[in-house]
Design a protein around this motif. Structure first.
Motif, PDB file in Angstrom:
ATOM      1  N   GLY A  49     117.021  34.870   0.717  1.00  8.36           N
ATOM      2  CA  GLY A  49     115.760  34.908  -0.003  1.00  8.36           C
ATOM      3  C   GLY A  49     115.904  35.355  -1.441  1.00  8.36           C
ATOM      4  O   GLY A  49     117.002  35.647  -1.924  1.00  8.36           O
ATOM      5  N   GLU A  50     114.777  35.409  -2.107  1.00 10.33           N
ATOM      6  CA  GLU A  50     114.730  35.839  -3.513  1.00 10.33           C
ATOM      7  C   GLU A  50     114.989  37.339  -3.611  1.00 10.33           C
ATOM      8  O   GLU A  50     114.417  38.125  -2.844  1.00 10.33           O
ATOM      9  N   GLN A  51     115.823  37.721  -4.541  1.00  9.23           N
ATOM     10  CA  GLN A  51     116.060  39.142  -4.800  1.00  9.23           C
ATOM     11  C   GLN A  51     115.229  39.567  -6.003  1.00  9.23           C
ATOM     12  O   GLN A  51     115.101  38.822  -6.969  1.00  9.23           O
ATOM     13  N   LEU A  81     109.594  36.074   5.113  1.00 12.97           N
ATOM     14  CA  LEU A  81     110.788  36.382   5.886  1.00 12.97           C
ATOM     15  C   LEU A  81     111.715  37.273   5.072  1.00 12.97           C
ATOM     16  O   LEU A  81     111.955  37.004   3.897  1.00 12.97           O
ATOM     17  N   LEU A  82     112.224  38.308   5.690  1.00 15.84           N
ATOM     18  CA  LEU A  82     113.266  39.104   5.066  1.00 15.84           C
ATOM     19  C   LEU A  82     114.570  38.446   5.481  1.00 15.84           C
ATOM     20  O   LEU A  82     114.957  38.483   6.650  1.00 15.84           O
ATOM     21  N   ASP A  83     115.208  37.802   4.517  1.00 10.78           N
ATOM     22  CA  ASP A  83     116.318  36.908   4.806  1.00 10.78           C
ATOM     23  C   ASP A  83     117.365  37.042   3.709  1.00 10.78           C
ATOM     24  O   ASP A  83     117.024  37.093   2.519  1.00 10.78           O
ATOM     25  N   ILE A  86     111.084  40.541  10.160  1.00  2.65           N
ATOM     26  CA  ILE A  86     112.510  40.834  10.310  1.00  2.65           C
ATOM     27  C   ILE A  86     112.939  40.243  11.646  1.00  2.65           C
ATOM     28  O   ILE A  86     112.459  40.664  12.699  1.00  2.65           O
ATOM     29  N   GLY A  87     113.812  39.272  11.580  1.00  2.00           N
ATOM     30  CA  GLY A  87     114.243  38.575  12.784  1.00  2.00           C
ATOM     31  C   GLY A  87     115.318  39.332  13.538  1.00  2.00           C
ATOM     32  O   GLY A  87     115.658  40.477  13.215  1.00  2.00           O
ATOM     33  N   GLY A  88     115.853  38.678  14.520  1.00  2.00           N
ATOM     34  CA  GLY A  88     116.939  39.235  15.315  1.00  2.00           C
ATOM     35  C   GLY A  88     118.273  39.100  14.598  1.00  2.00           C
ATOM     36  O   GLY A  88     118.331  38.715  13.421  1.00  2.00           O
ATOM     37  N   LYS A 148     110.605  33.868   1.128  1.00  2.00           N
ATOM     38  CA  LYS A 148     111.761  34.578   1.682  1.00  2.00           C
ATOM     39  C   LYS A 148     112.190  35.606   0.648  1.00  2.00           C
ATOM     40  O   LYS A 148     112.307  35.279  -0.533  1.00  2.00           O
ATOM     41  N   ILE A 149     112.416  36.820   1.116  1.00  2.86           N
ATOM     42  CA  ILE A 149     112.861  37.900   0.234  1.00  2.86           C
ATOM     43  C   ILE A 149     114.152  38.473   0.793  1.00  2.86           C
ATOM     44  O   ILE A 149     114.272  38.702   2.000  1.00  2.86           O
TER      45      ILE A 149
END
Length: 157
Positions: free
Chosen positions: A77-79, A72-74, A104-106, A121-122
């Motif tokens: 998330g981890e940077q 998940l691109l969130d 990539i969610g809404g 999660k990134i």
């Protein structure tokens, strides 16, 4: 390994579409990268954020197979630095994973069910970007990762 970029909703901007198409074309030199655009939920302007996340989550979960890696691109998330992300991608490629899904969610993020299914999660930044802009930013970073892995003169340290 196949890489799918799964996104919710169409892009409204022809400029964003053009940039995304350019990076996807570049990426396909290195790996099979496919853009999958899921439709926006019906009645999205009249339903609550939670209902919208639930509808998007159900659509996303139907797209994932049992052996897929789901990332998940969130914003939580981890940077990583670009060099670290390229190593992260290489590790997934070496693992024998057949399909890696970047999601990539809404505009309201992901449902708890999608979070539960995710393998990672990134975050691309501590800042918040529109879910449309993040498509281009992520595609560029994925392209950058492959150029780093191939020792090409795109990335400068």
């Amino acid at each position: 390994m196949n890489i799918d970029l799964i996104v919710v909703g169409k892009t409204d901007s022809p400029q964003i579409e053009a940039l995304l198409a350019d990076y996807l074309k570049r990426l396909n030199y290195y790996a099979k990268v496919t853009l999958i655009v899921l439709p926006d939920p019906k009645n999205r302007k009249t339903v609550s954020a939670e209902s919208q996340k639930r509808q998007e989550g159900e659509a996303l979960l139907r797209r994932f197979g049992d052996g897929d890696g789901v990332v998940l691109l969130d914003e939580r998330g981890e940077q990583m630095r670009s060099v670290d992300f390229s190593a992260w991608v290489q590790k997934r490629m070496n693992s024998g994973l057949k399909r890696l899904c970047f999601v990539i969610g809404g505009p309201y993020g992901f449902s708890k069910e999608v979070y539960a299914r995710a393998d990672a999660k990134i975050s691309l930044s501590a800042m918040t970007f529109s879910h449309q802009m993040i498509r281009v930013l992520f595609a560029e970073q994925l392209y950058r990762a492959f150029t780093i892995l191939n020792n090409e003169p795109y990335h400068h340290e």
